[in-house]
Design a protein around this motif. Structure first.
Motif, PDB file in Angstrom:
ATOM      1  N   THR B  49     -14.624   5.036 -19.491  1.00 23.61           N
ATOM      2  CA  THR B  49     -14.162   4.716 -18.395  1.00 23.61           C
ATOM      3  C   THR B  49     -14.304   3.749 -17.571  1.00 23.61           C
ATOM      4  OG1 THR B  49     -15.207   5.870 -17.106  1.00 23.61           O
ATOM      5  CG2 THR B  49     -14.311   7.795 -18.282  1.00 23.61           C
ATOM      6  N   GLY B  50     -15.569   3.154 -17.850  1.00 19.14           N
ATOM      7  CA  GLY B  50     -15.608   1.961 -17.096  1.00 19.14           C
ATOM      8  C   GLY B  50     -15.803   1.976 -16.183  1.00 19.14           C
TER       9      GLY B  50
ATOM     10  N   GLY D  30     -15.794   4.340  -4.998  1.00 17.01           N
ATOM     11  CA  GLY D  30     -16.396   5.613  -5.593  1.00 17.01           C
ATOM     12  C   GLY D  30     -16.622   5.216  -7.043  1.00 17.01           C
ATOM     13  N   HIS D  31     -15.928   3.955  -8.248  1.00 10.72           N
ATOM     14  CA  HIS D  31     -16.759   4.389  -9.203  1.00 10.72           C
ATOM     15  C   HIS D  31     -18.226   3.890  -9.732  1.00 10.72           C
ATOM     16  CE1 HIS D  31     -14.657   1.245  -8.750  1.00 10.72           C
ATOM     17  NE2 HIS D  31     -14.613  -0.074  -9.651  1.00 10.72           N
ATOM     18  N   LEU D  32     -18.342   3.165  -8.116  1.00 12.46           N
ATOM     19  CA  LEU D  32     -19.678   2.717  -8.485  1.00 12.46           C
ATOM     20  C   LEU D  32     -21.145   3.359  -7.901  1.00 12.46           C
ATOM     21  CD1 LEU D  32     -17.905  -1.086  -8.415  1.00 12.46           C
ATOM     22  CD2 LEU D  32     -18.647  -0.504 -10.320  1.00 12.46           C
ATOM     23  N   ASN D  97      -7.245   7.597 -19.044  1.00 14.49           N
ATOM     24  CA  ASN D  97      -7.004   6.852 -18.095  1.00 14.49           C
ATOM     25  C   ASN D  97      -6.605   5.903 -19.633  1.00 14.49           C
ATOM     26  OD1 ASN D  97      -8.454   5.074 -17.428  1.00 14.49           O
ATOM     27  ND2 ASN D  97     -10.667   6.065 -16.648  1.00 14.49           N
ATOM     28  N   VAL D 100      -7.815   1.633 -18.772  1.00 15.21           N
ATOM     29  CA  VAL D 100      -9.657   0.943 -19.082  1.00 15.21           C
ATOM     30  C   VAL D 100      -9.171   0.219 -20.243  1.00 15.21           C
ATOM     31  CG1 VAL D 100      -9.773   3.206 -20.606  1.00 15.21           C
ATOM     32  CG2 VAL D 100     -11.593   2.025 -19.017  1.00 15.21           C
ATOM     33  N   PRO D 110     -16.141  -3.306 -18.757  1.00 16.22           N
ATOM     34  CA  PRO D 110     -17.731  -3.128 -18.332  1.00 16.22           C
ATOM     35  C   PRO D 110     -18.742  -4.297 -19.597  1.00 16.22           C
ATOM     36  CG  PRO D 110     -16.639  -0.820 -18.519  1.00 16.22           C
ATOM     37  CD  PRO D 110     -16.339  -1.972 -19.480  1.00 16.22           C
ATOM     38  N   ALA D 114     -22.372  -2.378 -17.585  1.00 18.98           N
ATOM     39  CA  ALA D 114     -22.521  -1.794 -16.260  1.00 18.98           C
ATOM     40  C   ALA D 114     -21.055  -2.341 -15.607  1.00 18.98           C
ATOM     41  CB  ALA D 114     -23.491  -3.192 -15.453  1.00 18.98           C
ATOM     42  N   ALA D 115     -20.024  -1.540 -14.556  1.00 25.47           N
ATOM     43  CA  ALA D 115     -19.023  -1.360 -14.239  1.00 25.47           C
ATOM     44  C   ALA D 115     -19.102  -2.729 -12.654  1.00 25.47           C
ATOM     45  CB  ALA D 115     -18.215  -0.179 -14.015  1.00 25.47           C
ATOM     46  N   ASN D 116     -17.622  -2.377 -13.181  1.00 30.02           N
ATOM     47  CA  ASN D 116     -17.701  -3.939 -11.333  1.00 30.02           C
ATOM     48  C   ASN D 116     -16.986  -3.599 -10.455  1.00 30.02           C
ATOM     49  OD1 ASN D 116     -18.492  -5.785  -9.294  1.00 30.02           O
ATOM     50  ND2 ASN D 116     -18.514  -6.798 -11.270  1.00 30.02           N
ATOM     51  N   THR D 119     -13.154  -2.615 -13.121  1.00 31.00           N
ATOM     52  CA  THR D 119     -13.674  -1.806 -13.606  1.00 31.00           C
ATOM     53  C   THR D 119     -12.957   0.060 -13.624  1.00 31.00           C
ATOM     54  OG1 THR D 119     -15.539  -1.327 -13.449  1.00 31.00           O
ATOM     55  CG2 THR D 119     -15.325  -3.203 -14.971  1.00 31.00           C
ATOM     56  N   GLY D 120     -12.980   0.406 -14.693  1.00 28.08           N
ATOM     57  CA  GLY D 120     -12.900   2.169 -13.826  1.00 28.08           C
ATOM     58  C   GLY D 120     -11.356   2.309 -14.140  1.00 28.08           C
ATOM     59  N   LEU D 123      -9.109   5.304 -12.251  1.00 33.19           N
ATOM     60  CA  LEU D 123     -10.167   6.126 -11.424  1.00 33.19           C
ATOM     61  C   LEU D 123     -10.783   5.640 -10.081  1.00 33.19           C
ATOM     62  CD1 LEU D 123     -11.699   7.654 -13.881  1.00 33.19           C
ATOM     63  CD2 LEU D 123     -14.141   6.637 -13.643  1.00 33.19           C
ATOM     64  N   MET D 126      -7.393   6.353  -8.463  1.00 33.45           N
ATOM     65  CA  MET D 126      -6.845   8.036  -7.703  1.00 33.45           C
ATOM     66  C   MET D 126      -8.368   8.884  -6.862  1.00 33.45           C
ATOM     67  SD  MET D 126      -7.484   9.414 -12.291  1.00 33.45           S
ATOM     68  CE  MET D 126      -6.282  10.287 -12.699  1.00 33.45           C
ATOM     69  N   ASN D 127      -9.139   7.622  -6.434  1.00 29.59           N
ATOM     70  CA  ASN D 127      -9.494   7.264  -5.762  1.00 29.59           C
ATOM     71  C   ASN D 127      -9.348   7.475  -4.275  1.00 29.59           C
ATOM     72  OD1 ASN D 127     -12.493   8.611  -5.968  1.00 29.59           O
ATOM     73  ND2 ASN D 127     -13.210   6.385  -7.501  1.00 29.59           N
TER      74      ASN D 127
END
Lengths: 85, 90, 530, 154, 116, 115
Positions: B49-50, D30-32, D97, D100, D110, D114-116, D119-120, D123, D126-127
């Motif tokens: 999902t990244g 939110g995704h981090l 998704n 991605v 990523p 690690a995501a940044n 990325t995502g 997500l 949607m957030n």
């Protein structure tokens, strides 16, 4: 680790106590505040159980908004709990 | 104490005893017995999902449909509250 | 891949997504045009109905469908289920057909019935949301998803029960309903969490498989009890039925109709949990959950009919009638389960002949109850629309001015009390004959309740439609056409079901009964079945 | 509900932007980091509730109408379900998704596990949709109930 | 399709055919109708024939003539008064009693299933 | 050694909630009881996902992979919390309406029609 264990025991106890206070108090506003404190303790418990996302949500929703809505409803109705009819 | 309260207290005690008792049969606190689903998610969150946040990846990706339901619940609640406090006369 | 195939592949998701999209759009469309919104709601439900029937034809021909949300990859990853997935088998689609019929009739009926009210944009939004929740409960294969849809249904219906906020009783009924629903839903969630803690899975099939491996531990028993108690309460089984007449009696008639669907969705959840999730362990000899269901069903029938006799409010009376009808389903399905639990271990659920007949009868009665009680509620709503009165003591002599409504009421009356040649008779005949095999007393009580139901509704017929023409109701006119159309749709289905029961049973009900008792079909895909 | 004293108003005025920015930060990251649409939305909504309490509901009512909030909530919900539908059209399954691992917005891969912020996939979008929805929804609930409380006093 | 529709409804021990039943019903109805045709045909509107006959007394007000629903089955409810009273006592309409019933059922089931 | 104290807390909260519903006569108190019941269930979900010595399921890019607590129960709890506030709002608005009709919050005002 003893400290963490102690927190794991004390926080649930405090939660139960504040829940009991929320149930016991006749003044509904005070009961709502007790409920909010229970929510905050619950949020802390979530945090030490490694669930920061849920802790933020519980603090934002449980402690702030729930209290606000409850207080609004109490304002629109009656502040004290009635005794037996 | 009238009859109703005695009945209520008795059955509340039964339920309480069973709930407390079942705690003995749960897996020990902090040691889940099974990790069929969650370990997969922990292992694959970043790659699939990244996202860094495992919870967000569950909320919006793996179980995104639940979140749609949750958003719907909130939507329903808002619609209900607005409807209940509407003006009744045109 | 042509368009039909694509629609079919995505049908389980679209069945939920389309009414949901409709619900989100309704406030916006409502700003443009009032009439447009009503028609929009009808169209949305119609499209959903098309998807449901499309899925039905596919499932009855080719077996269960699964749909994975969020991924095109295989459903099972490393022998476990990660994502939410819908698993639609014959039972789910059977319930979904009931739900969508009720929803369609309700939305058509609302067109004229609710015309003079304010707040209709929210009304239609909530109606569509209720449809969504109901269908979601029926189609989902994931426990937590079931809980979420249960809550959507509960909140939307509680708000709609209290739609007429100027009536104190309506608001009270709404409050009671939301309290009861929330407690039920919370205990369902608690039970789901218990199972999750044991098996780290939320998928029903996966949990069923794990339960089969681990046996029947104490935690599983506790979870099962919580499920049965909470879902039986949501499904209106006595002695936890008391919210039901309140809510059914005070809601607008179109909502009472949909509430039947919501109640039956909970009952479906109960059957699904008992038969599918606990399917591997339920016939362990010492545990006869079947008897619990039988006893609950018996009490429900008796309390329902006895309380209905003394009612003086039209809709509340039908509410108690609905309680009694719910008892038949629990009785029949419980009988099926009990026969198997008592039989010697060589006889499986499929080969015990009367078990299958009982479950078929019970499921057939689910759809018949929805139609019959639904028709009666619509008639009650029509009477309310014409006279603004629901008290049986004040009504009288309406047959002179409301001919069609009277005919529909008579059809509903005969059907609900199980008289030939209407659909109620077919399912009740199955129930009587199969419960007789377990214990004759059960079928005697069932027949007695049917007779009392006839007596109850004859009383309503007498006091509302027959008798001298009361001067108060001389100017009463027949209700508008869209309401008559809605009633006619249901009455037509009742007559068709009554005249050709075998067609329905072979093509729709028996596959559903097989899907219910045979959980290996439901678990098949876990081992790469399809 | 009448407004409160000037001190409270001033504190609310100062506090509100801070709370809002914190809430928006929580939504955007939110995704981090811990948080997401719901948490951030709840935080912003409680900030708005604070403002409403400090200034009184009639002041808030003059600024924003409840049906506008309701509309905004509908838009948030539509955005959310629209993303899900886009997943159906472009990714092959409802809620997939689809962004991605593409070169599009938020689609970067990523690096080093690690995501940044970029990325995502869907997500972050949607957030945002859920955040908008939650802000509007929760504030609408508070506002409607506050107005109802008001009427009771008249 | 037609053949399928004409199938008999099997119930395990018995069978039932709605169409046969309907046909029989229609035939009986026709017979009754024919017999009815033998009867008196002199029915005139607006004469004493259409009025209620109450032993020569004047007709009461319509509202009074109508038997109210709570008066129907009076004997039945009198005979079953003991059970109806118990049931009425159960249905308090009070939401905490509803929850009580839930807790009671849950407790009984817990005892029944949990101790087994 | 903290044994199963969190589970007992959960049971305690649920029982307190049920007690409130059964014995308290004030409608708002009953709503508070439901909130407590809800908190108990939420806590239960979170305790299920906790692993001894784990960290929150958020990756920081470090190479070493520590033990992480389960993310799924946390996601479920988020949903459950939002559902809780939705239900609470609906219940309280119904309570306000009941108060407008009866001028009282006593639960016996919700009398049945069967008396």
């Amino acid at each position: 680790m003893i400290l963490l264990d102690a927190i794991h025991i004390i926080l649930p106890l405090l939660m139960i106590v504040s829940a009991l206070i929320a149930v016991y108090l006749k003044d509904l506003v005070a009961a709502t505040i007790a409920l909010a404190s229970m929510s905050l303790l619950l949020s802390l418990e979530f945090y030490i159980l490694q669930a920061p996302d849920v802790a933020i949500a519980e603090a934002g929703v449980g402690a702030a908004l729930t209290t606000a809505i409850l207080i609004l409803a109490i304002k629109a109705t009656k502040r004290t709990e009635e005794e037996e009819e | 104490m009238n009859q109703r309260n005695i009945l209520a207290a008795a059955f509340l005690t039964i339920v309480a005893v069973f709930l407390m008792f079942s705690a003995l049969f749960m897996h020990p606190f902090g040691e889940p017995t099974s990790q069929a689903m969650d370990q997969y998610i922990i292992d694959n969150t970043v790659g699939e999902t990244g996202a860094n946040n495992g919870v967000t990846s569950v909320v919006f990706d793996y179980r995104g449909f639940d979140t749609l339901g949750e958003a719907t619940v909130l939507f329903t609640a808002v619609a209900s509250v607005v409807m209940l406090f509407r003006r009744l006369k045109k | 891949m042509n368009i039909v195939d694509m629609l079919l592949t995505h049908a389980p998701a679209l069945t939920i997504a389309i009414p949901l999209l409709g619900a989100f759009l309704t406030p916006l469309i409502s700003r443009v045009s009032e009439k447009g919104r009503n028609i929009f709601a009808i169209i949305i439900v119609g499209i959903t109905a098309l998807f449901v029937f499309l899925m039905a034809s596919e499932i009855l021909a080719n077996g269960p469908m699964t749909y994975v949300f969020g991924s095109t990859a295989a459903t099972v990853q490393q022998s476990t289920v990660i994502r939410i997935l819908f698993e639609v088998d014959a039972l789910s689609i059977f319930m979904a057909i009931i739900g969508i019929i009720l929803s369609f009739v309700a939305v058509v009926y609302s067109y004229a019935f609710m015309e003079k009210n304010t707040g209709l944009d929210k009304y239609y939004t909530l109606l569509l949301l209720m449809t969504t929740g109901m269908l979601g409960m029926m189609l989902t294969g994931d426990m937590f998803n079931f809980f979420v849809f249960l809550e959507i249904t509960s909140i939307a219906s509680a708000a709609l029960v209290a739609f007429w906020t100027n009536k104190a009783k309506a608001v009270e009924a709404g409050f009671k309903y939301i309290v009861i629903s929330t407690i039920g839903a919370l205990f369902v969630l608690f039970a789901i969490a218990l199972l999750y803690g044991q098996y780290d899975a939320l998928n029903m099939a996966k949990i069923a498989q794990s339960l089969g491996i681990s046996g029947f531990t104490f935690i599983d028993k506790i979870a099962l009890v919580l499920f049965i108690a909470a879902l039986a309460m949501k499904g209106g089984l006595a002695p936890m039925h008391m919210w039901l007449p309140d809510a059914y009696g005070q809601a607008p008639a179109s909502i009472s109709l949909l509430l039947i669907g919501a109640t039956q969705a909970s009952l479906y959840g109960l059957f699904r949990i008992v038969f599918t999730v606990y399917g591997e362990v339920i016939s362990l000899p010492a545990i006869s959950i079947g008897w619990i269901l039988v006893l609950l069903g018996l009490i429900t029938m008796l309390i329902g009919v006895i309380m209905a006799i003394i009612q003086t409010d039209f809709k509340r009376l039908i509410g108690y009638g609905a309680v009694a009808e719910l008892g038949y389903m629990a009785l029949a399905v419980g009988t099926g389960l009990t026969i198997v639990a008592n039989a010697d271990p060589n006889i499986t659920l499929q080969t015990a002949p009367f078990a299958m007949k009982a479950i078929t009868g019970g499921l057939f009665h689910v759809i018949n109850d929805a139609l019959d009680i639904g028709l009666l509620f619509l008639v009650a709503g029509a009477v309310y629309y014409a006279t603004k009165e629901t008290s049986l003591n004040k009504l009288g002599g309406l047959a002179r001015n409301m001919k069609y409504t009277t005919i529909f009421f008579i059809i509903g009356l005969l059907a609900v009390s199980g008289l030939p040649p209407f659909n109620g008779f077919a399912s009740k005949l199955l129930i009587y004959e199969s419960t007789y095999q377990l214990n004759p007393i059960l079928s005697i009580v069932a027949i007695l309740s049917s007779i009392l139901l006839l007596a109850i509704f004859v009383k309503v017929l007498h006091s509302v439609f027959l008798g001298p023409a009361l001067p108060k109701y001389e100017t009463v006119r027949e209700v508008p056409k869209s309401m008559l159309l809605a009633m006619a749709v249901i009455a037509g289905i009742i007559i068709v079901f009554g005249l050709f029961p075998q067609v329905i049973v072979t093509n729709l009900v028996e596959p559903a009964a097989n899907a219910l008792v045979n959980n290996s079909g439901y678990l098949q895909w876990l081992t790469g079945g399809f | 509900m009448k407004g409160m004293s000037t001190i409270v108003k001033t504190i609310a005025n100062i506090g509100f932007p801070i709370i809002t920015i914190y809430g928006l930060y929580v939504i955007a990251h939110g995704h981090l980091t811990p948080g997401g649409g719901f948490q951030g939305g709840a935080i912003v909504a409680s900030g708005l509730a604070l403002l409403a309490v400090a200034h009184g509901t009639s002041w808030v009512e003059s600024k924003v109408k409840e049906h506008d909030l309701s509309m905004l909530e509908s838009l948030g919900a539509l955005g959310f379900i629209g993303l899900a539908f886009l997943g159906l059209l472009m990714g092959g399954a409802f809620f997939s998704n689809f962004l991605v691992d593409t070169s599009m917005l938020f689609g970067a891969i990523p690096v080093d596990g690690a995501a940044n912020i970029n990325t995502g996939g869907t997500l972050p979008l949607m957030n945002f949709a859920v955040g908008l929805k939650v802000i509007a929804g929760l504030f609408a609930i508070v506002l409607v109930m506050a107005i109802a409380t008001n009427k009771e006093e008249d | 399709m037609i053949e399928m529709m004409l199938e008999t409804f099997e119930t395990g021990t018995g069978y039932w055919h709605p169409l046969v039943w309907v046909t029989a019903f229609v035939i009986i109805f026709l017979i009754v109708y024919i017999i009815r045709g033998f009867g008196e045909k002199k029915y005139k509107k607006g004469t004493g024939q259409t009025q209620a006959f109450l032993s020569g007394n004047k007709e009461y007000d319509k509202q009074l003539m109508h038997v109210q629903s709570s008066n129907l089955y009076w004997g039945w409810t009198e005979a079953l008064k003991w059970i109806i009273d118990v049931l009425k006592k159960m249905h308090t309409g009070n939401v905490s009693d509803y929850v009580l019933w839930f807790v009671v059922v849950m407790g009984i089931l817990l005892l029944f299933v949990g101790l087994m | 050694m903290i044994a199963n104290i969190p589970y007992l807390t959960v049971a305690g909260l649920i029982i307190i909630g049920l007690y409130t519903l059964l014995f308290k006569k004030n409608l708002i108190k009953m709503v508070i009881g439901i909130t407590i019941l809800q908190s108990g269930v939420n806590l239960f979900l979170i305790t299920l996902g906790y692993r001894m010595g784990s960290v929150a399921p958020i990756f920081t890019g470090n190479a070493d992979n520590p033990v992480m607590s389960y993310p799924v129960p946390q996601a479920l709890t988020l949903t459950s919390i939002v559902i809780g506030v939705a239900v609470l709002a609906l219940m309280l608005s119904l309570v306000i309406h009941i108060y407008r009709h009866h001028g009282s919050l006593h639960v016996s005002k919700l009398g049945g029609d069967d008396q």
